[in-house]
Design a protein around this motif. Structure first.
Motif, PDB file in Angstrom:
ATOM      1  N   GLU A 108       4.157  -1.064  -0.789  1.00  0.00           N
ATOM      2  CA  GLU A 108       4.072   0.338  -1.766  1.00  0.00           C
ATOM      3  C   GLU A 108       3.586  -0.228  -3.190  1.00  0.00           C
ATOM      4  OE1 GLU A 108       3.954   2.861   0.681  1.00  0.00           O
ATOM      5  OE2 GLU A 108       5.444   4.023  -0.388  1.00  0.00           O
TER       6      GLU A 108
ATOM      7  N   GLY B 117       6.113   7.825   4.196  1.00  0.00           N
ATOM      8  CA  GLY B 117       4.898   7.566   3.932  1.00  0.00           C
ATOM      9  C   GLY B 117       4.320   6.093   4.484  1.00  0.00           C
ATOM     10  N   ALA B 118       5.451   5.162   3.852  1.00  0.00           N
ATOM     11  CA  ALA B 118       5.218   3.750   4.287  1.00  0.00           C
ATOM     12  C   ALA B 118       5.357   3.290   5.824  1.00  0.00           C
ATOM     13  CB  ALA B 118       6.283   2.927   3.557  1.00  0.00           C
TER      14      ALA B 118
ATOM     15  N   VAL C  57       4.662  -3.341   4.975  1.00  0.00           N
ATOM     16  CA  VAL C  57       3.881  -2.422   4.214  1.00  0.00           C
ATOM     17  C   VAL C  57       4.415  -2.591   2.777  1.00  0.00           C
ATOM     18  CG1 VAL C  57       3.580  -0.019   3.942  1.00  0.00           C
ATOM     19  CG2 VAL C  57       4.123  -0.545   6.387  1.00  0.00           C
TER      20      VAL C  57
ATOM     21  N   SER D 184       2.429   4.786   7.627  1.00  0.00           N
ATOM     22  CA  SER D 184       1.334   3.683   7.461  1.00  0.00           C
ATOM     23  C   SER D 184       1.548   2.330   8.475  1.00  0.00           C
ATOM     24  CB  SER D 184       1.283   3.128   6.228  1.00  0.00           C
ATOM     25  OG  SER D 184       0.972   3.958   5.216  1.00  0.00           O
TER      26      SER D 184
ATOM     27  N   GLN E 260      -1.369  -2.095   2.557  1.00  0.00           N
ATOM     28  CA  GLN E 260      -0.952  -1.997   1.205  1.00  0.00           C
ATOM     29  C   GLN E 260      -1.304  -0.707   1.078  1.00  0.00           C
ATOM     30  OE1 GLN E 260      -2.808  -4.039  -1.861  1.00  0.00           O
ATOM     31  NE2 GLN E 260      -1.385  -3.890  -3.047  1.00  0.00           N
ATOM     32  N   ASN E 261      -0.167   0.304   0.442  1.00  0.00           N
ATOM     33  CA  ASN E 261      -0.491   1.496   0.093  1.00  0.00           C
ATOM     34  C   ASN E 261      -0.874   1.648  -1.416  1.00  0.00           C
ATOM     35  OD1 ASN E 261      -0.060   2.681   2.648  1.00  0.00           O
ATOM     36  ND2 ASN E 261       1.974   3.190   2.430  1.00  0.00           N
ATOM     37  N   LYS E 262      -1.903   1.623  -1.821  1.00  0.00           N
ATOM     38  CA  LYS E 262      -2.322   1.629  -3.384  1.00  0.00           C
ATOM     39  C   LYS E 262      -1.345   2.351  -4.213  1.00  0.00           C
ATOM     40  CE  LYS E 262      -5.834  -0.970  -2.812  1.00  0.00           C
ATOM     41  NZ  LYS E 262      -6.018  -2.606  -2.938  1.00  0.00           N
ATOM     42  N   GLU E 263      -1.131   3.568  -3.709  1.00  0.00           N
ATOM     43  CA  GLU E 263      -0.005   4.469  -4.544  1.00  0.00           C
ATOM     44  C   GLU E 263       0.983   4.444  -3.777  1.00  0.00           C
ATOM     45  OE1 GLU E 263      -0.692   6.100  -7.541  1.00  0.00           O
ATOM     46  OE2 GLU E 263      -2.314   4.757  -7.607  1.00  0.00           O
TER      47      GLU E 263
ATOM     48  N   LYS F  51       3.869   6.080  -1.452  1.00  0.00           N
ATOM     49  CA  LYS F  51       3.983   7.033  -0.589  1.00  0.00           C
ATOM     50  C   LYS F  51       5.465   7.443  -0.228  1.00  0.00           C
ATOM     51  CE  LYS F  51      -0.439   6.536   1.709  1.00  0.00           C
ATOM     52  NZ  LYS F  51      -1.194   6.592   2.954  1.00  0.00           N
TER      53      LYS F  51
END
Length: 92
Positions: A49, A77-78, A47, A81, A68-71, A73
């Protein structure tokens, strides 16, 4: 680097979720260690971040699941995901 054939051919017993943010040097060492020392069948979920071209290139170079978390978290949060992609009930 790709996972070895034995790992790919075996049904994963555990999902390993690894969040990462902007440290390609340490991330590569950690991924290589998981691949080298994990002796049971597993799936590795990476993941990322935030957006970083060098990290994206590194994480996509492994034959694993990738999100991929664009923002960013944060850690929780990761992990969430990664859980969305996990195939196993046992998660590390």
């Amino acid at each position: 680097m790709n996972l070895d054939k034995q790992t790919l051919d075996s049904s994963p017993k555990v999902s390993i979720i690894m969040p990462s943010i902007y440290r390609p040097d340490l991330t590569k060492v950690a991924i290589d260690s998981i691949i080298k020392y994990t002796k049971i069948p597993y799936e590795l979920i990476l993941v990322q971040e935030g957006e970083n071209e060098e990290m994206t290139k590194l994480l996509k170079s492994y034959n694993t699941k990738f999100v991929q978390n664009k923002e960013p978290k944060g850690f929780a949060g990761a992990m969430n995901s990664g859980l969305d992609l996990a195939d196993r009930k046992s998660v590390v």
